[in-house]
Motif scaffolding. Structure first.
Motif, mmCIF file in Angstrom:
data_model
loop_
_atom_site.group_PDB
_atom_site.id
_atom_site.type_symbol
_atom_site.label_atom_id
_atom_site.label_comp_id
_atom_site.label_asym_id
_atom_site.label_seq_id
_atom_site.Cartn_x
_atom_site.Cartn_y
_atom_site.Cartn_z
ATOM 1 N N VAL A 168 0.855 -1.190 0.000
ATOM 2 C CA VAL A 168 0.000 0.000 0.000
ATOM 3 C C VAL A 168 0.889 1.238 0.000
ATOM 4 O O VAL A 168 1.922 1.282 0.677
ATOM 5 C CB VAL A 168 -0.940 0.001 1.222
ATOM 6 N N VAL A 169 0.484 2.230 -0.767
ATOM 7 C CA VAL A 169 1.190 3.516 -0.794
ATOM 8 C C VAL A 169 0.427 4.520 0.052
ATOM 9 O O VAL A 169 -0.712 4.880 -0.253
ATOM 10 C CB VAL A 169 1.324 4.049 -2.233
ATOM 11 N N LEU A 171 3.824 -1.277 3.596
ATOM 12 C CA LEU A 171 3.230 0.049 3.507
ATOM 13 C C LEU A 171 4.371 1.038 3.299
ATOM 14 O O LEU A 171 5.319 1.074 4.091
ATOM 15 C CB LEU A 171 2.472 0.381 4.795
ATOM 16 N N VAL A 172 4.304 1.808 2.226
ATOM 17 C CA VAL A 172 5.345 2.792 1.942
ATOM 18 C C VAL A 172 4.817 4.186 2.213
ATOM 19 O O VAL A 172 3.734 4.559 1.749
ATOM 20 C CB VAL A 172 5.838 2.693 0.481
ATOM 21 N N ASN A 173 5.562 4.972 2.977
ATOM 22 C CA ASN A 173 5.243 6.387 3.220
ATOM 23 C C ASN A 173 6.033 7.245 2.240
ATOM 24 O O ASN A 173 7.269 7.231 2.261
ATOM 25 C CB ASN A 173 5.605 6.802 4.638
ATOM 26 N N THR A 174 5.327 8.027 1.398
ATOM 27 C CA THR A 174 6.024 8.873 0.436
ATOM 28 C C THR A 174 6.584 10.142 1.080
ATOM 29 O O THR A 174 7.476 10.785 0.525
ATOM 30 C CB THR A 174 5.093 9.279 -0.708
ATOM 31 N N VAL A 179 7.885 1.116 5.201
ATOM 32 C CA VAL A 179 9.163 1.447 4.561
ATOM 33 C C VAL A 179 9.116 2.899 4.103
ATOM 34 O O VAL A 179 8.100 3.372 3.586
ATOM 35 C CB VAL A 179 9.427 0.533 3.346
ATOM 36 N N SER A 180 10.220 3.612 4.266
ATOM 37 C CA SER A 180 10.342 4.967 3.737
ATOM 38 C C SER A 180 11.812 5.373 3.749
ATOM 39 O O SER A 180 12.681 4.604 4.177
ATOM 40 C CB SER A 180 9.503 5.951 4.554
ATOM 41 N N THR A 210 9.742 10.301 -1.042
ATOM 42 C CA THR A 210 9.963 8.944 -1.550
ATOM 43 C C THR A 210 9.026 8.685 -2.723
ATOM 44 O O THR A 210 7.822 8.923 -2.621
ATOM 45 C CB THR A 210 9.712 7.909 -0.442
ATOM 46 N N VAL A 211 9.590 8.217 -3.830
ATOM 47 C CA VAL A 211 8.832 7.904 -5.038
ATOM 48 C C VAL A 211 8.740 6.390 -5.179
ATOM 49 O O VAL A 211 9.743 5.687 -5.067
ATOM 50 C CB VAL A 211 9.493 8.523 -6.285
#
Length: 331
Positions: A63-64, A91-94, A114-115, A184-185
């Motif tokens: 999930v973004v 789960l990625v935090n931008t 993750v970030s 973060t992209v």
């Protein structure tokens, strides 16, 4: 202040009459847009509230961004369960901003967050972050009382990382500072799609310079353009999707003009008000036609999306002038 130094906190000052983006989750419904089987943009029906993403492979899903409240986080997880049978493992935090990360704690403990390393380092003062974001809640700030813990990333990276979901690779890039210091992209090579958070928006949209300046942002954008030559579509954290390289080119052009005009104004000894008056404004009259067309897909209560977005772009442009002026006058 040197050209590349990033302030410890985002600028708190706002221009007179400024009205920022509406981040309230009230009325927010996320609609899936499929790029391929297992790859979805989760688009906010009311821009510029937050967009999200879902990326699934053979073995797991990612999930973004997590949403601004536990309720939105649960909506994202329900959508993920409807769209794929793969378990959400990542789960990625931008960005570190609370509208993207306050929902972290509502994800199960086994989901790995993750970030970038810099994003995590910015997530240290929950009370301050809630205070900053509440200014954009438009009367719904009490909803942030539900946020009592700021769950931070479990895994961090410096400039690049990969996550293999099983037959689908997801690339994570930190190209350098932009809207914030740790942007973060999230890039999916097989669909040529990137989730860009606050780093990059549709080509016709004004961005926000909250914790840096035009010069480091420009360097980061040029690194992105070089690293992702096959990029087709971006899913920004706010607003409509758009062409990736058109968005990069538009923001590079905007930041170059912003730098030149504000630097010249500071060198000439002009006041902030004089600088507002002398800087050009791409949104003085109307939105870019491509952005206007993109906004027709949104149903916005209370009036046309174009009118609200045009005023927001004007306000963000004034904020960018202010932020750049304060940065340059301190050199």
């Amino acid at each position: 202040m040197s050209k590349s130094r990033i302030p410890a906190r985002e600028i708190a000052e706002r221009p007179e009459g400024y009205g920022g983006p509406n981040l309230s989750p009230v009325g927010l419904e996320l609609a899936p847009h499929a790029f391929a089987d297992g790859v979805y943009a989760l688009m906010a029906g009311i821009p510029p509230k937050d967009n999200n993403g879902l990326i699934a492979g053979r073995d797991a899903a990612l999930v973004v961004d997590a949403g601004i409240t536990p309720e939105i986080s649960h909506q994202i997880q329900r959508l993920a369960a409807e769209l794929t049978y793969r378990p959400v493992r990542y789960l990625v935090n931008t960005t570190y901003h609370g509208d993207h990360t306050f929902g972290n704690a509502a994800f199960p403990a086994e989901v790995v967050i993750v970030s970038s390393r810099r994003n995590k380092s910015e997530m240290s003062d929950l009370a301050y972050e809630k205070e900053v974001r509440s200014a954009n809640m438009y009367g719904d700030g009490g909803l942030l009382d539900e946020v009592s813990r700021w769950r931070t990333p479990d895994v961090v990276f410096d400039s690049y990382a990969e996550i293999d979901l099983g037959g689908r690779l997801v690339q994570l890039h930190h190209f350098g500072p932009g809207n914030g210091p740790g942007d973060t992209v999230v890039y999916v090579p097989d669909t040529r799609t990137a989730w860009t958070g606050n780093f990059l928006c549709h080509a016709g949209t004004a961005h926000m310079l909250l914790q840096g300046g035009p010069e480091p942002y420009l360097a980061s954008l040029r690194r992105m353009r070089e690293a992702l030559p096959e990029l087709d579509t971006i899913v920004p954290g706010h607003g409509p999707m758009g062409d990736g390289h058109a968005a990069i080119d538009a923001l590079v052009g905007y930041l170059e003009v912003l730098h030149d005009e504000v630097a010249a104004s500071v060198a000439a000894g002009r006041s902030l008000e004089e600088t507002f008056a002398t800087c050009s404004n791409p949104w003085a009259e109307r939105l870019d036609p491509t952005l206007s067309a993109a906004l027709t897909t949104y149903a916005v209560p209370g009036g046309p999306a174009q009118a609200g977005m045009l005023q927001l772009c004007r306000d963000l442009h004034r904020l960018n002038i202010l932020a750049t002026y304060r940065l340059y006058e301190g050199r």
